[in-house]
Design a protein around this motif. Structure first.
Motif, PDB file in Angstrom:
ATOM      1  N   ASP A 140       0.840  -1.234   0.065  1.00 21.54           N
ATOM      2  CA  ASP A 140       0.123  -0.024  -0.106  1.00 21.54           C
ATOM      3  C   ASP A 140       0.954   1.134   0.069  1.00 21.54           C
ATOM      4  OD1 ASP A 140      -2.286   1.534  -0.047  1.00 21.54           O
ATOM      5  OD2 ASP A 140      -3.037   0.992   1.945  1.00 21.54           O
ATOM      6  N   ALA A 141       1.871   1.421   0.957  1.00 21.22           N
ATOM      7  CA  ALA A 141       2.592   2.484   0.989  1.00 21.22           C
ATOM      8  C   ALA A 141       3.628   2.644  -0.304  1.00 21.22           C
ATOM      9  CB  ALA A 141       3.629   2.394   2.245  1.00 21.22           C
ATOM     10  N   ALA A 142       3.920   1.682  -0.663  1.00 22.30           N
ATOM     11  CA  ALA A 142       4.892   1.743  -1.884  1.00 22.30           C
ATOM     12  C   ALA A 142       4.088   1.933  -3.074  1.00 22.30           C
ATOM     13  CB  ALA A 142       5.483   0.278  -2.233  1.00 22.30           C
ATOM     14  N   LEU A 143       3.044   1.440  -3.554  1.00 21.39           N
ATOM     15  CA  LEU A 143       2.205   1.903  -4.651  1.00 21.39           C
ATOM     16  C   LEU A 143       1.844   3.440  -4.543  1.00 21.39           C
ATOM     17  CD1 LEU A 143       0.549  -1.478  -5.543  1.00 21.39           C
ATOM     18  CD2 LEU A 143       2.642  -0.629  -6.393  1.00 21.39           C
ATOM     19  N   GLN A 148       8.165   8.900   0.793  1.00 20.13           N
ATOM     20  CA  GLN A 148       8.063   7.885   1.140  1.00 20.13           C
ATOM     21  C   GLN A 148       8.028   7.450   2.576  1.00 20.13           C
ATOM     22  OE1 GLN A 148       8.173   4.498  -1.241  1.00 20.13           O
ATOM     23  NE2 GLN A 148       6.865   4.455   1.038  1.00 20.13           N
ATOM     24  N   ALA A 149       8.907   8.218   3.444  1.00 21.21           N
ATOM     25  CA  ALA A 149       8.649   8.079   4.803  1.00 21.21           C
ATOM     26  C   ALA A 149       7.433   8.354   5.381  1.00 21.21           C
ATOM     27  CB  ALA A 149       9.937   8.668   5.448  1.00 21.21           C
ATOM     28  N   MET A 150       7.083   9.780   4.821  1.00 18.50           N
ATOM     29  CA  MET A 150       5.835  10.247   5.279  1.00 18.50           C
ATOM     30  C   MET A 150       4.598   9.389   4.926  1.00 18.50           C
ATOM     31  SD  MET A 150       6.094  13.027   6.903  1.00 18.50           S
ATOM     32  CE  MET A 150       4.198  13.046   7.139  1.00 18.50           C
ATOM     33  N   ILE A 151       4.522   8.737   3.643  1.00 13.65           N
ATOM     34  CA  ILE A 151       3.565   7.950   3.410  1.00 13.65           C
ATOM     35  C   ILE A 151       3.406   6.597   4.012  1.00 13.65           C
ATOM     36  CG2 ILE A 151       2.709   6.619   1.383  1.00 13.65           C
ATOM     37  CD1 ILE A 151       2.939   8.737  -0.382  1.00 13.65           C
TER      38      ILE A 151
END
Length: 387
Positions: free
Chosen positions: A110-113, A327-330
């Motif tokens: 989920d986070a990656a996409l 990326q860290a925030m998401i």
């Protein structure tokens, strides 16, 4: 190749949404069979959400080690196995056991996409991406409703969803070479990952985390308890309620399809405010006494309101916090959303069990008020970035 990869990402999001609402649709049939209270659905959903929190917070590390494509395929495969486990469960504790790989399979992908699309595609693609999730989320309870109204067991419904997930896993494995070219550089790029403490101290981080917490609580509580609310408070049969609950996810899906075009004219912030207004109208429809169709319309309106909020907040993350931090925030945003999923539906389950499920509109209104306030605070505190 890039457009084909986007199509694969869309399919991956269908797989993410497919099982999300199945538990809520099946629960009116599950808990009497297992002899547990109605509130125990919250226990299963809490275990799933805890797993997603753990895997979401580890998403940056996993993606750097394996790449986005492999993480996606493995995650969908884990979900398929867990859903098959649900289909062969004969006791409540077995549902809890299979909920562990179910949850772990969702967070990282989920986070990656979400981050990949936020960085590389326009806002309309983010809305349409989450529209694909809505197609999956609406299909899940529709499949379960079709199985139950056909006189079959809820286990058969889970088995069908598991087979669909397995087919998507095979497709993702076959298309792994597509991820290596456009995505590999993104997977390895960027500075060293931020710690959780560093992320929390970024201006606007606390506000966006609470926004995601509240949004996920609204969406998940509505999705999980729609069938039970219709059955317990509006006199709808369990079989019919399982099918009607999919109207909420149909509202999300249709709304995101339209929102993809609206983003050409409106900013992310205006899209979010529009969604908050629709949720308020839907909660009002649920709260008013009246015929069954009024409650059904309320769930559709809440779904339409949810449609622009999640994708618009995600898409605005690089603008608010910068591409290097996105990326860290998401990842932290996903974790906050899953904490909301983990805590709030079970808490409402206790309210439904010990007081009344009729308090669902009051519960949703309180979460909506906090989410609205945090969103306005975010717009004032977050520092815009252009890179």
């Amino acid at each position: 190749m890039i457009h084909l990869l986007l199509a694969i990402i869309y399919l991956a999001f269908i797989s993410l949404g497919l099982p999300d609402a199945v538990l809520g649709a099946a629960w009116p049939s599950i808990y009497p069979q297992f002899g547990v209270p109605v509130s125990y659905m919250g226990v299963v959903s809490m275990i799933i959400a805890f797993g997603t929190v753990v895997s979401s917070l580890q998403s940056d590390r996993l993606i750097r080690a394996l790449g986005t494509g492999k993480v996606t395929a493995i995650s969908v495969g884990m979900t398929a196995a867990a859903l098959f486990g649900f289909s062969i469960s004969s006791a409540f504790w077995q549902l809890c056991l299979w909920a562990v790989p179910y949850g772990l399979g969702a967070g990282s992908v989920d986070a990656a996409l979400n981050n990949y699309v936020a960085l590389h595609y326009k806002s309309r693609h983010m809305s349409w991406l989450h529209c694909m999730w809505g197609i999956g989320a609406a299909s899940g309870p529709a499949i379960m409703g079709w199985v139950l109204t056909g006189g079959q067991s809820w286990q058969n419904g889970y088995r069908i969803v598991s087979l669909l997930q397995a087919a998507l896993t095979v497709l993702l494995l076959l298309t792994l070479p597509l991820w290596k070219r456009p995505a590999a550089a993104q997977d390895a790029a960027g500075s060293a990952p931020l710690t959780l403490r560093q992320v929390v101290h970024i201006p606007g981080a606390k506000e966006i985390m609470i926004c995601f917490f509240c949004y996920s609580a609204v969406e998940q509580t509505t999705g999980l308890w729609a069938s039970s609310y219709l059955t317990l408070c509006r006199g709808v049969s369990a079989e019919t309620a399982a099918s009607f609950a999919s109207l909420f996810y149909l509202g999300i899906t249709a709304g995101r399809a339209v929102c993809g075009f609206l983003t050409l004219k409106f900013s992310d912030a205006r899209m979010i405010r529009m969604g908050l207004g629709f949720i308020a109208a839907g909660v009002l429809a649920l709260a008013l006494p009246g015929p069954q169709w009024l409650a059904l319309a309320g769930f559709v309106l809440v779904g339409l309101g949810c449609a622009p909020i999640y994708p618009s907040i995600i898409h605005s993350t690089p603008e608010h916090f910068g591409a290097a931090r996105s990326q860290a925030m998401i990842g932290v945003q996903m974790a906050s959303a899953y904490v909301g999923t983990c805590l709030m539906p079970p808490l409402f389950g206790l309210i439904a069990n010990h007081i009344s499920a009729a308090l669902l509109p009051v519960w949703l209104l309180a979460l909506l008020g906090l989410m609205t306030w945090m969103h306005e605070q975010l717009n004032r505190r977050a520092v815009p970035h252009t890179a």
